[in-house]
Scaffold this motif. Sequence first.
Motif, mmCIF file in Angstrom:
data_model
loop_
_atom_site.group_PDB
_atom_site.id
_atom_site.type_symbol
_atom_site.label_atom_id
_atom_site.label_comp_id
_atom_site.label_asym_id
_atom_site.label_seq_id
_atom_site.Cartn_x
_atom_site.Cartn_y
_atom_site.Cartn_z
ATOM 1 N N PHE A 140 0.692 -1.141 -0.451
ATOM 2 C CA PHE A 140 0.226 -0.190 -0.161
ATOM 3 C C PHE A 140 0.980 0.908 0.125
ATOM 4 C CE2 PHE A 140 -2.671 -3.410 2.302
ATOM 5 C CZ PHE A 140 -4.133 -2.676 1.083
ATOM 6 N N LEU A 141 0.617 2.209 -0.762
ATOM 7 C CA LEU A 141 1.433 3.688 -1.265
ATOM 8 C C LEU A 141 0.584 4.515 -0.950
ATOM 9 C CD1 LEU A 141 3.580 2.911 -4.197
ATOM 10 C CD2 LEU A 141 4.421 2.538 -1.609
ATOM 11 N N GLY A 142 0.972 5.640 -0.763
ATOM 12 C CA GLY A 142 0.179 6.501 -0.593
ATOM 13 C C GLY A 142 0.023 7.511 0.201
ATOM 14 N N PRO A 143 0.022 9.117 0.429
ATOM 15 C CA PRO A 143 0.205 9.897 1.197
ATOM 16 C C PRO A 143 0.140 9.838 2.391
ATOM 17 C CG PRO A 143 -0.714 10.658 -0.599
ATOM 18 C CD PRO A 143 -0.846 9.999 -0.572
ATOM 19 N N SER A 144 0.618 10.492 3.670
ATOM 20 C CA SER A 144 0.781 9.634 5.149
ATOM 21 C C SER A 144 -0.640 10.560 5.343
ATOM 22 C CB SER A 144 1.670 11.033 6.074
ATOM 23 O OG SER A 144 2.590 10.763 5.417
ATOM 24 N N GLY A 145 -1.802 9.509 6.328
ATOM 25 C CA GLY A 145 -2.621 9.946 7.000
ATOM 26 C C GLY A 145 -3.783 9.372 5.751
ATOM 27 N N THR A 146 -3.553 8.857 4.983
ATOM 28 C CA THR A 146 -4.557 8.200 3.795
ATOM 29 C C THR A 146 -4.885 6.656 3.805
ATOM 30 O OG1 THR A 146 -2.199 7.320 2.674
ATOM 31 C CG2 THR A 146 -3.883 9.138 1.382
ATOM 32 N N GLY A 147 -5.035 6.087 5.796
ATOM 33 C CA GLY A 147 -5.191 4.880 6.070
ATOM 34 C C GLY A 147 -4.517 3.368 6.017
ATOM 35 N N LYS A 202 4.903 -7.206 -6.320
ATOM 36 C CA LYS A 202 4.527 -7.396 -7.719
ATOM 37 C C LYS A 202 3.453 -6.507 -7.253
ATOM 38 C CE LYS A 202 6.677 -12.062 -8.136
ATOM 39 N NZ LYS A 202 6.965 -12.249 -6.866
ATOM 40 N N ARG A 203 2.691 -5.973 -6.460
ATOM 41 C CA ARG A 203 1.696 -5.010 -7.097
ATOM 42 C C ARG A 203 1.933 -4.655 -5.726
ATOM 43 N NH1 ARG A 203 -4.177 -7.337 -4.895
ATOM 44 N NH2 ARG A 203 -5.769 -5.709 -5.512
ATOM 45 N N TRP A 204 1.326 -2.997 -6.128
ATOM 46 C CA TRP A 204 0.974 -1.476 -5.716
ATOM 47 C C TRP A 204 -0.751 -1.584 -5.916
ATOM 48 C CZ3 TRP A 204 5.296 1.936 -7.556
ATOM 49 C CH2 TRP A 204 6.734 1.751 -6.822
ATOM 50 N N ILE A 205 -0.802 -0.513 -4.413
ATOM 51 C CA ILE A 205 -2.377 -0.324 -4.530
ATOM 52 C C ILE A 205 -2.230 1.100 -4.243
ATOM 53 C CG2 ILE A 205 -4.178 0.211 -3.330
ATOM 54 C CD1 ILE A 205 -4.426 -3.198 -3.243
ATOM 55 N N ALA A 264 -4.325 4.144 -7.674
ATOM 56 C CA ALA A 264 -4.343 3.393 -8.500
ATOM 57 C C ALA A 264 -4.291 1.542 -7.705
ATOM 58 C CB ALA A 264 -3.148 3.716 -8.871
ATOM 59 N N ASP A 265 -3.642 0.712 -9.000
ATOM 60 C CA ASP A 265 -4.344 -0.198 -8.714
ATOM 61 C C ASP A 265 -3.893 -1.801 -9.514
ATOM 62 O OD1 ASP A 265 -4.630 -3.442 -7.466
ATOM 63 O OD2 ASP A 265 -6.086 -2.691 -7.145
ATOM 64 N N GLY A 266 -2.275 -1.756 -9.607
ATOM 65 C CA GLY A 266 -2.149 -3.147 -10.459
ATOM 66 C C GLY A 266 -0.128 -3.315 -9.862
ATOM 67 N N GLN A 270 5.361 2.154 -14.875
ATOM 68 C CA GLN A 270 5.139 2.837 -16.572
ATOM 69 C C GLN A 270 4.328 3.585 -17.569
ATOM 70 O OE1 GLN A 270 6.676 -0.218 -19.625
ATOM 71 N NE2 GLN A 270 7.938 -1.130 -17.870
ATOM 72 N N HIS A 271 2.896 3.582 -16.823
ATOM 73 C CA HIS A 271 1.442 3.865 -17.483
ATOM 74 C C HIS A 271 1.005 4.635 -16.938
ATOM 75 C CE1 HIS A 271 3.628 1.587 -20.995
ATOM 76 N NE2 HIS A 271 2.968 0.114 -20.005
ATOM 77 N N ASN A 272 1.042 4.779 -15.434
ATOM 78 C CA ASN A 272 -0.405 5.011 -14.702
ATOM 79 C C ASN A 272 0.330 6.599 -14.347
ATOM 80 O OD1 ASN A 272 -1.032 6.263 -11.807
ATOM 81 N ND2 ASN A 272 -2.679 4.392 -12.473
ATOM 82 N N GLU A 273 0.211 7.540 -14.288
ATOM 83 C CA GLU A 273 0.596 9.306 -14.664
ATOM 84 C C GLU A 273 0.378 9.580 -12.830
ATOM 85 O OE1 GLU A 273 -0.795 12.079 -16.476
ATOM 86 O OE2 GLU A 273 -0.766 11.030 -18.402
ATOM 87 N N ARG A 274 -0.411 9.026 -11.754
ATOM 88 C CA ARG A 274 -0.510 8.702 -10.596
ATOM 89 C C ARG A 274 0.604 8.697 -10.185
ATOM 90 N NH1 ARG A 274 -7.401 8.827 -8.778
ATOM 91 N NH2 ARG A 274 -7.603 11.059 -10.211
ATOM 92 N N VAL A 275 0.677 6.979 -10.283
ATOM 93 C CA VAL A 275 1.855 6.688 -9.586
ATOM 94 C C VAL A 275 3.044 7.610 -10.321
ATOM 95 C CG1 VAL A 275 3.362 4.282 -9.395
ATOM 96 C CG2 VAL A 275 0.811 4.324 -9.658
ATOM 97 N N GLN A 276 3.048 7.846 -11.608
ATOM 98 C CA GLN A 276 4.778 8.394 -11.384
ATOM 99 C C GLN A 276 4.672 9.997 -10.756
ATOM 100 O OE1 GLN A 276 3.864 8.866 -15.266
ATOM 101 N NE2 GLN A 276 4.285 6.315 -15.892
#
Length: 248
Positions: free
Chosen positions: A36-43, A210-213, A222-224, A231-237
């Motif tokens: 699980f990734l995301g800014p602090s405070g995203t649970g 192998k998978r990020w959320i 994003a999830d995949g 390579q392809h998800n702008e939000r993750v980039q």
Amino acid sequence: MNKPIVQFKNIEMRFGPNVVHRDISLDIGRGESLTFLGPSGTGKTVLLKMIIGLLSPTAGSVHVFDQDISQLEEGELTKVRQEAGMLFQGGALFDSLSVFENIAYPLYEAGERDPLNVKNRVFETLELVGLPEVAEKSPSELSGGQKKRIGLARALASKPEIILLDEPTTGLDPTSIRRIDNVIIRLNEELGITTISVTHDIESAKRISKRWILLHNGHVSADGPVEELIQHNERVQHFIEGNWNTGE
């Protein structure tokens, strides 16, 4: 995906007026390696704690091993926690106990009374994390990286099917980070344990999963598969480049 080992169904989570999760639904398959990734405070850590019943969602349900966690009695919940070990961010070792006693603790809690079985299992887990020589030391004698590895050994003592890892490499030097990463990879690839991590360390997250959320604003953003998202998800980039605001 194979049969889910964990399912979040329409999760909403509030702490007073603060809405952390708005409507999260996702499945985690047996044997996956996920972060699980995301800014602090995203649970992110909140989701880990829901899996073992330390927190309950305000709405929705969490199913682990086909059981709704919120409906379990304490004895049944204890069994789930034996099958889903957690490495807490600080390691959470008992300072008054030796390393050996820390790792043995969950075994005794689970009802194991044979000293030989306990000894064998403790040293099996110490071998897994590469620290068989520290069994008689106290936590105060260990480095930060060693404490994390002993915390992981304790989480592994009951031979869980799932390992939950909350910031497993925070505050560690590069060598210790690599050692922790290598243990996590081995648990997943060689032992088939489902690994579910939370981390802000992007390079570590690339290695161990192998998978990020990606979580943001109460939702799954994003999830995949990791490489596909990079390579392809702008939000993750934008997130991994530190340009999150421009990516939303």
